[in-house]
Write a protein that holds these residues in place. Structure first.
Motif, short mmCIF file in Angstrom:
data_model
loop_
_atom_site.label_atom_id
_atom_site.label_comp_id
_atom_site.label_asym_id
_atom_site.label_seq_id
_atom_site.Cartn_x
_atom_site.Cartn_y
_atom_site.Cartn_z
N ASN A 196 1.00 -1.17 0.18
CA ASN A 196 0.49 0.40 0.12
C ASN A 196 0.72 1.00 -0.14
N VAL A 197 2.40 1.24 0.20
CA VAL A 197 2.56 2.38 0.25
C VAL A 197 4.09 2.51 -0.67
N ASN A 217 -3.54 8.89 6.25
CA ASN A 217 -2.20 8.00 7.46
C ASN A 217 -1.91 9.71 7.93
N GLU A 262 -1.94 6.53 0.49
CA GLU A 262 -1.66 4.65 0.66
C GLU A 262 -2.62 4.67 -0.31
#
Length: 908
Positions: A100-101, A125, A131
């Motif tokens: 996701n990153v 975040n 993300e």
């Protein structure tokens, strides 16, 4: 600006309706109109994606990488981050089993900016990093990674800029209706009671043109209900025993079952009544829920075992086999739940005033909101230590991730394991009163932008055109961090041995912890038990000075003025294209926070405000030399910035008093820093690109980033006398104080290479076979101060390698992809949902898929139908982090299993 003349295939792709970004719609439409009579070559699937991505890489004035959809609603992978991680110099970090990153050229997620159709996005975040699992890949048409900036890129970052692009319905040029549905399953099964190991993904897209192709619309909806399972080993740490060997300090193994639900909506309205005016409105909305149930056991070992740890066997300084005598454990039934919403709205208008002048106005709005629940519920054999039944737990290092245990007690027996505070962790209500804990942080992020620019085309000059303009953004981000100690309502403090059997209506089937030898454990619906009001809640902020300064608000106003000249000339008969420009970035930043301390044992808080302003100049130059037919040497130099983390820019100040007779230092303090300046770097790039076919190229690039500064947490010793009243006249007034500061700089350097080959160019027998290979080597060094020890940057893997082998012919598709990254410093979730950097072990993740497109079958009734079978994490690669430099000291071992997907797409 085009650096190469489009090939026949490139023009054919445009004429056939190859979908590109809304911002390139004018150029694509004009090209298609001018070349209506060319022969259209039908390209689909993997090769379509590769050819479009290569075409963009060739035509860009910057060094870029790109991913294009194979078809409507069909990017190559199930997530954007996984697709990005296959690009040269890009790597992904898995979190809870999914990527996701990302990191670009060794720079971690903090150094990457994400945009949607060129507009910076708010994030859910605690910082700025987007993300990517918030964005359904089915609703995106292309993703472009800008490794070198130019003066017109507003959302620059030292690592790079990732621009997610939606479809242009007018450039697409035909009515299309596409639907897709996939079922998925995890091979670990349902690890927690009430969880599901099966899910689905579905999407629908509609594209059309009206009013003689002057109005276009694109509508899309994507839904995902995706299961995720995990067997997880966690260690507290590894202290040394009397023999000098590292021994397990404690452990918290558990199984996690989660269900990720996401609904994504996309709408694009495009209007181009003539050659003078072009307008696009795009709206994107995503609703995202991640519901995780975690059940396991917390085991004190060298830190906290009543009878100590008996070492039976040691190897090279590590106790690999032993017995924990008189162990008291905590059975955990935890819940992590995240609800997030993201909204992005943009309106872009272009006016072609005459042959020389063009004006563009762009308005953007992005908002993100997140609410978390992180709940812990404890149970054991008694309230407090030395009260309930104990166990002798044998443990043996399993050589992979952690230890395998043997036990005597039945930890699934509700008559043995009861609700309470088994280890006497305590709370403000008194000793042995922490029966659970719940965190409820909330994040809100809002970003508004307006851009006005113009371009003047020169009639005859080495400069093709000059672009200039101004961009203004406002951003407000806040965090409300709430946490509560939980104590059973039936416990009034008068009965120190009080425990509570889990009421029958909350009991669930026991959860198996056989993966590390502990058998079954007691399982219950802890969130339902909490929601029914069975706990007394004590707000942590009322009693803990550190919690009182966890909430914050940070605001930014950024005005960027820019000018850029586009170059198109010859130097010694070598075609030269590119640009040279400069940005003036003027920033006002501020924060509303809290200053807190303890006075006379009482918590005292006051509002605290701070602000700062600065201006940075960011010059850039990108030059491309066409040294031979379809061969390019690119040279780039720029000064870039990445803004400081927003959670470090808060104006909070906290002080705490706790008598420490050992050190005599009783006062401690910590603070954010609204005065933080951005990370700044001077970066230099050179690359060689050889495009030897429409679906084949070789590229190699060298880069060096000279970091002008570094952000670190500085510890100082100061006199607290003038800050807070003395608690005792004889106290030492000197205490330690921590604050984020801009420190010394460093560098990041590396080399990356990529190769894309269609083997059909060598022999007819190899038609349809191909491969994409890329690799990179990175090195970094940063220092907090000129005299401090050098360290590497978080998120940097020294080596990365990606390989994809594919076959596509007569409708049949197959591919196997792998991505490797060496050890790196990653960011994970720690106590109270905070973020922590840890050493992550090297990993190789392999995915595979096969499919068939019935459009190639000759069966008219099945035209437009394609089927796909996909396996993610084919080799079941774990995610492992470790303590220090010894990889045997496993801190966290996560086994995710394999995800299988079977689905179909149909395009009308």
């Amino acid at each position: 600006m085009l650096l190469f003349k489009p090939s026949l295939l490139t023009l054919a792709l445009a004429a056939a309706g190859a979908s590109i970004s809304a911002y390139a719609a004018d150029d694509a439409t004009n090209t298609a109109t001018a070349d209506e009579n060319i022969e259209v070559v039908k390209v689909t699937g993997i090769r379509r994606s590769l050819q479009e991505s290569q075409s963009l890489k060739m035509s860009s004035s910057s060094i870029v990488e790109a991913i294009s959809a194979e078809d409507i609603g069909k990017l190559p992978d199930v997530s954007i981050a996984e697709s990005l991680a296959r690009l040269p110099g890009v790597s992904a970090q898995r979190l809870d089993g999914r990527a996701n990153v990302i990191s670009i050229r060794g720079m971690g997620p903090d150094f990457t900016t994400a945009t949607l159709n060129g507009r910076e996005q708010a994030s859910v975040n605690d910082n700025r990093g987007v993300e990517f699992d918030q964005y359904p890949s089915e609703l995106l048409n292309r993703v472009v990674v800008y490794k070198t900036p130019d003066a017109t890129v507003m959302a620059q970052a030292i690592g790079g800029t990732v621009d997610m692009q939606t479809i242009s319905p007018l450039a697409h040029g035909e009515q299309t209706f596409a639907v897709g549905l996939r079922g998925e399953m995890n091979d670990l099964g349902s690890l927690n009671s009430g969880s599901d190991d099966k899910g689905y993904r579905g999407s629908v897209s509609y594209i059309d043109q009206f009013a003689d192709d002057t109005v276009g619309i694109a509508l899309g909806y994507a839904r995902m209900q995706s299961p995720n399972q995990e067997e997880r080993w966690q260690a507290w740490g590894y202290p040394e025993n009397a023999a000098g060997d590292s021994v397990l300090g404690g452990a918290k193994p558990f199984v996690r079952s989660s269900e990720l639900e996401r609904d994504g909506y996309l709408g694009v309205l495009e209007y181009a009544p003539n050659d003078v005016f072009h307008s696009v409105v795009d709206v994107y909305y995503s609703k995202f829920t991640d519901d995780q149930r975690l059940r396991g056991i917390e085991i004190p070992s060298a830190w906290g075992a009543n009878g100590g740890v008996e070492a039976i066997k040691s190897e090279a300084g590590l106790v690999t086999e032993g017995v924990i005598r008189g162990a008291e454990v905590v059975v955990r039934n935890d819940v992590n739940k995240r609800d997030a919403e993201s909204l992005s709205v943009g309106w872009n208008n272009k006016f072609q005033i005459n042959n020389n002048w063009a004006v563009e106005a762009d308005v953007g709005y992005s908002k993100a909101k997140r609410t978390d629940i992180g709940m812990e519920s404890y149970s054991g054999t008694g309230r407090g230590t030395g009260v309930g039944a104990v166990d002798d737990l044998g443990f043996v290092n399993n050589g992979n991730g952690g230890y395998t245990f043997s036990h005597g007690l039945n930890y699934a027996d509700p008559n043995v394991i009861k609700l309470g505070d088994p280890l006497g962790w305590g709370s403000p209500l008194g000793a042995n009163t922490q029966d659970g804990f719940i965190n409820k942080p909330e994040i809100e992020d809002e970003l508004k932008s307006f851009r006005l620019s113009a371009e003047y085309v020169l009639d005859s000059s080495a400069l093709r055109s000059v672009e200039f303009g101004v961009n203004y953004t406002e951003r407000d981000k806040s965090k409300l961090d709430k946490g509560y100690f939980l104590t059973l309502k039936g416990y009034d403090g008068t009965n120190p041995n009080y425990t509570m059997a889990v009421p029958e209506q909350y009991l669930l089937s026991p959860t198996s912890l056989d993966f590390f030898g502990m058998g079954n454990v007691l399982s219950y619906d802890s969130l339902a038990f909490y929601n029914d009001g069975n706990y007394t809640e004590t707000d942590v902020a009322d009693v803990d000075a550190s919690r009182a300064v966890n909430s914050w608000d940070v605001s930014e106003e950024v005005t960027t003025a820019f000018v850029m000249a586009n170059i198109d000339t010859d130097v010694y008969d070598i075609p030269l294209t590119g640009n040279v420009g400069i940005q003036a970035v003027m920033t006002d930043q501020s924060s509303n926070g809290t200053a807190s301390t303890l006075e006379g044992g009482e918590l005292v808080t006051n509002a605290n405000y701070d602000s700062a302003s600065y201006t940075e100049w960011l010059p850039s130059v990108n030059l491309g030399f066409a040294v031979a037919d379809s061969q390019m040497i690119r040279v780039s130099a720029a000064r870039t910035l990445t803004r400081s983390r927003m959670d470090q820019m808060n104006s909070n100040i906290g002080y705490n008093y706790e008598e420490n007779p050992t050190t005599g230092v009783n006062w401690t303090g910590n603070a954010g820093n609204t005065q933080l300046r951005p990370w700044l770097a001077r970066q230099y790039d050179i690359s060689y690109e050889n495009y030897f076919s429409d679906q084949g190229y070789f590229a190699v690039a060298l880069f060096y980033k000279d970091l002008e500064n570094y952000t670190y947490k500085q510890t100082s010793f100061i006199d607290f006398t003038d800050i807070v009243p003395p608690q005792n006249p004889t106290d030492n007034p000197i205490g330690s104080f921590e604050q984020w500061q801009n420190g010394d700089g460093g560098y990041v350097q590396g080399v990356e290479a990529s190769l894309s080959v269609d083997f059909g160019m060598f022999a007819n027998a190899l038609e349809g076979f191909g491969t994409i290979l890329s690799g990179s080597y990175n090195d970094s060094e940063v220092k907090e101060t000129p005299d401090s020890e050098a360290t590497t940057l978080p998120g940097l893997s020294e080596k990365t390698f990606n390989a994809t082998v594919y076959y596509e012919n007569s409708g049949f598709e197959a591919r196997v992809s792998s991505r490797y990254r060496s050890d790196f410093l990653g960011e994970v979730t720690a106590i109270s949902l905070t973020r922590q950097n840890v050493n992550v072990k090297a990993e190789t993740v392999v995915d595979a898929q096969v499919g068939y497109d019935f459009s190639e079958s000759g069966i008219d009734a099945l035209y437009g139908l394609s089927i796909l079978f996909q396996v993610n994490n084919l080799t079941n690669e774990p995610f492992t982090s470790y303590t220090g430099d010894d990889q045997r000291l496993v801190r966290d071992y996560q086994n995710y299993g394999r995800n299988y997907m079977l689905g179909a797409n149909y395009k009308f």
